[in-house]
Write a protein that holds these residues in place. Structure first.
Motif, mmCIF file in Angstrom:
data_model
loop_
_atom_site.group_PDB
_atom_site.id
_atom_site.type_symbol
_atom_site.label_atom_id
_atom_site.label_comp_id
_atom_site.label_asym_id
_atom_site.label_seq_id
_atom_site.Cartn_x
_atom_site.Cartn_y
_atom_site.Cartn_z
ATOM 1 N N GLU A 1 -1.507 -7.701 -5.683
ATOM 2 C CA GLU A 1 -2.198 -6.727 -5.048
ATOM 3 C C GLU A 1 -0.844 -5.887 -4.128
ATOM 4 O OE1 GLU A 1 -2.323 -10.130 -4.056
ATOM 5 O OE2 GLU A 1 -0.824 -9.792 -2.781
ATOM 6 N N HIS A 2 0.200 -6.920 -3.733
ATOM 7 C CA HIS A 2 1.088 -6.140 -2.876
ATOM 8 C C HIS A 2 2.243 -5.433 -3.896
ATOM 9 C CE1 HIS A 2 0.312 -8.231 0.736
ATOM 10 N NE2 HIS A 2 1.329 -7.849 1.212
ATOM 11 N N LEU A 3 2.247 -5.916 -5.390
ATOM 12 C CA LEU A 3 2.949 -5.041 -6.333
ATOM 13 C C LEU A 3 2.236 -3.774 -6.336
ATOM 14 C CD1 LEU A 3 3.574 -7.617 -9.214
ATOM 15 C CD2 LEU A 3 5.125 -6.870 -7.347
ATOM 16 N N SER B 1 -5.341 -10.258 1.220
ATOM 17 C CA SER B 1 -4.585 -10.358 0.042
ATOM 18 C C SER B 1 -4.050 -11.573 -0.266
ATOM 19 C CB SER B 1 -3.708 -9.329 0.125
ATOM 20 O OG SER B 1 -2.653 -9.364 1.006
ATOM 21 N N LYS B 2 -4.276 -12.883 0.604
ATOM 22 C CA LYS B 2 -3.479 -14.071 0.667
ATOM 23 C C LYS B 2 -4.221 -14.673 -0.537
ATOM 24 C CE LYS B 2 -1.405 -12.205 3.851
ATOM 25 N NZ LYS B 2 -0.521 -11.318 3.194
ATOM 26 N N PHE B 3 -5.798 -14.447 -0.548
ATOM 27 C CA PHE B 3 -6.353 -14.957 -1.658
ATOM 28 C C PHE B 3 -5.839 -14.722 -2.913
ATOM 29 C CE2 PHE B 3 -10.224 -14.707 1.174
ATOM 30 C CZ PHE B 3 -10.462 -15.969 1.492
ATOM 31 N N GLY C 1 -7.100 -6.320 5.881
ATOM 32 C CA GLY C 1 -6.839 -6.250 4.519
ATOM 33 C C GLY C 1 -5.624 -7.066 3.945
ATOM 34 N N ASP C 2 -4.639 -6.964 4.816
ATOM 35 C CA ASP C 2 -3.206 -7.662 4.388
ATOM 36 C C ASP C 2 -3.663 -9.365 4.482
ATOM 37 O OD1 ASP C 2 -0.657 -7.574 3.747
ATOM 38 O OD2 ASP C 2 0.041 -7.993 5.561
ATOM 39 N N LEU C 3 -4.423 -9.703 5.316
ATOM 40 C CA LEU C 3 -4.642 -11.112 5.431
ATOM 41 C C LEU C 3 -5.576 -11.433 4.034
ATOM 42 C CD1 LEU C 3 -4.663 -13.993 6.970
ATOM 43 C CD2 LEU C 3 -6.826 -13.162 7.820
ATOM 44 N N GLN D 1 -4.113 -0.733 1.744
ATOM 45 C CA GLN D 1 -3.866 -0.690 0.341
ATOM 46 C C GLN D 1 -3.906 -2.023 -0.416
ATOM 47 O OE1 GLN D 1 -0.510 3.124 0.435
ATOM 48 N NE2 GLN D 1 0.191 1.023 -0.009
ATOM 49 N N THR D 2 -3.232 -2.941 0.403
ATOM 50 C CA THR D 2 -3.234 -4.458 -0.251
ATOM 51 C C THR D 2 -4.671 -4.959 -0.290
ATOM 52 O OG1 THR D 2 -2.715 -5.331 1.811
ATOM 53 C CG2 THR D 2 -0.754 -4.886 0.459
ATOM 54 N N GLY D 3 -5.451 -4.896 0.903
ATOM 55 C CA GLY D 3 -6.817 -5.192 0.940
ATOM 56 C C GLY D 3 -7.490 -4.752 -0.463
ATOM 57 N N ASN E 1 -0.531 -5.881 9.871
ATOM 58 C CA ASN E 1 0.085 -6.509 8.812
ATOM 59 C C ASN E 1 0.639 -7.866 9.109
ATOM 60 O OD1 ASN E 1 2.803 -6.272 9.271
ATOM 61 N ND2 ASN E 1 2.590 -3.983 8.691
ATOM 62 N N ASP E 2 1.231 -8.770 8.166
ATOM 63 C CA ASP E 2 1.758 -10.144 8.574
ATOM 64 C C ASP E 2 3.188 -10.056 8.852
ATOM 65 O OD1 ASP E 2 3.116 -9.852 6.050
ATOM 66 O OD2 ASP E 2 1.555 -11.112 5.361
ATOM 67 N N GLY E 3 3.831 -8.766 9.084
ATOM 68 C CA GLY E 3 5.151 -8.676 9.186
ATOM 69 C C GLY E 3 5.984 -8.973 10.595
ATOM 70 N N LEU F 1 -2.261 2.982 5.546
ATOM 71 C CA LEU F 1 -1.559 1.753 5.884
ATOM 72 C C LEU F 1 -1.662 0.711 4.850
ATOM 73 C CD1 LEU F 1 -3.767 1.963 9.306
ATOM 74 C CD2 LEU F 1 -1.253 2.049 9.215
ATOM 75 N N HIS F 2 -0.415 -0.234 5.051
ATOM 76 C CA HIS F 2 -0.295 -1.306 4.169
ATOM 77 C C HIS F 2 -1.460 -2.113 3.893
ATOM 78 C CE1 HIS F 2 2.120 -4.290 2.454
ATOM 79 N NE2 HIS F 2 1.675 -5.498 3.118
ATOM 80 N N GLY F 3 -1.892 -2.439 4.772
ATOM 81 C CA GLY F 3 -3.236 -3.546 4.791
ATOM 82 C C GLY F 3 -4.436 -2.783 3.922
HETATM 83 ZN ZN LIG Z 1 1.449 -7.374 3.379
#
Ligand SMILES: [Zn+2]
Length: 342
Positions: free
Chosen positions: A237-239, A165-167, A161-163, A257-259, A114-116, A253-255
């Motif tokens: 997507e993060h909500l 979600s920036k779109f 996936g996390d990346l 889910q967000t992806g 993830n981007d954390g 994994l976070h990504g």
């Molecule tokens: Zn994230």
């Protein structure tokens, strides 16, 4: 902003050298639970080779404020920097502890899930509730590509996936700007967008692909700092992902889910992002990691319906409409999602 960024193979062996150049000794080092001994041995050897004294060496057991406070109490006042080595949880605790202690923080992620690792926030539990807490950015980011390449493939998929979600995050941000006057920061949005497209030029798990993913995730964290909010990297997507955690769904994994949420949300936002994300996930094999342990449709229904209320005053595509029926149709008919939900 980080003043030292090393994204290359063998960077871990040079960790001591990077610190020695800035006379950062002694240091404290926090690492993930169960991290490969070889990784810690390499870091430790490098510190010794360059005369960096290790004043505190601790394993992070859980991603909580309570854990950070207890570790903070153990950090000797002589420490000149705090190093975090490992995955998301340990790095978030290390980053938060460094912020509390007012120490320079050195992020050494060993996977890119993830981007954390270079964001101005730490995701920690406080009295059992997940919180996003403000922190400083790392002063140094050291990514050893060879180490990240050996991490399990599912972690790489999570990073992809996390990346992606920036779109959807940037689309939500633009929507919030037009409908609610939420201030935009064009440079932050541009950095966020551009970083994804850079990775898409070579979306592979080879050395070059991992370098691009590490750079892109790092730039997303920087974009958040520039914007002074999580908007460039986190939208509806993060909500949904946060809501899955809050409603007690089985954690993935976070990504992942967000992806997956980004793929669904992008179909509502219009434009070409839905196809772009679908293509990226097909090329990287993202769905394979999701299918290994499919999501629960029932859990997602609850989470999606509650997602708009997860963050107060955070306008997104989910704010004004009932989206679950559209998602349910996609889950039933979209060929990419076959086997991803049960
Ligand atoms: Zn994230």
């Amino acid at each position: 902003m980080p003043w030292l960024v090393r994204i290359k193979s063998g960077a871990l062996q040079r960790l001591g050298l990077y610190l020695a150049r800035s006379c950062l000794t002694p240091v404290a080092l926090f690492h993930s639970e169960g991290l490969l001994r070889a990784i810690l041995d390499t870091a430790g050897q490098s510190l010794r080779d360059h005369g960096i004294a290790l004043a505190l060496f601790r394993e992070v057991k859980e991603a909580s404020v309570e854990e950070a406070m207890s570790l903070l109490g153990a950090v000797p006042s002589s420490c000149k920097a705090l190093i975090g080595v490992g995955g998301g949880k340990a790095l978030d605790v290390a980053k938060y502890t460094a912020s509390l202690a007012g120490l320079p923080y050195i992020a050494v992620p060993t996977s890119l899930s993830n981007d954390g690792f270079c964001s101005p926030q730490a995701s920690l539990k406080l009295e059992g509730q997940r919180r996003s807490l403000s922190t400083g950015l790392p002063e140094a980011v050291v990514v050893d590509l060879a180490v990240c390449q050996r991490a399990p493939r599912v972690l790489w998929h999570s990073g992809v996936g996390d990346l992606s979600s920036k779109f959807t995050a940037v689309s939500d941000w633009k929507l919030a700007f037009h409908r609610r006057g939420v201030p935009m920061n064009d440079l932050a949005a541009l950095i966020s967008d551009a970083s994804v497209f850079q990775f898409m030029a070579n979306p592979r798990s080879d050395e070059q692909g991992i370098r691009l993913l590490a750079t892109a995730l790092m730039l997303n964290g920087i974009a958040m700092e520039i914007a002074g909010s999580s908007r460039p990297a986190s939208g509806s997507e993060h909500l949904i992902s946060h809501s899955l955690e809050m409603t007690g769904a089985r954690q993935r994994l976070h990504g992942l889910q967000t992806g997956t949420a980004a793929y669904l949300v992008s179909s509502l936002q219009g434009g070409s992002h839905h196809e772009t994300i679908g293509e990226l996930f097909a090329r990287t094999g993202f769905w394979e990691s999701v299918r290994k342990q499919p999501f629960s449709k029932e859990e997602w229904k609850i989470a999606v319906e509650r997602a708009p209320s997860v963050k107060e005053d955070f306008y997104t595509i989910l704010s004004d409409r009932e989206v679950w029926p559209e998602f349910a149709r996609m889950i039933a008919h979209d060929t990419n999602l076959v086997g991803c939900f049960e």
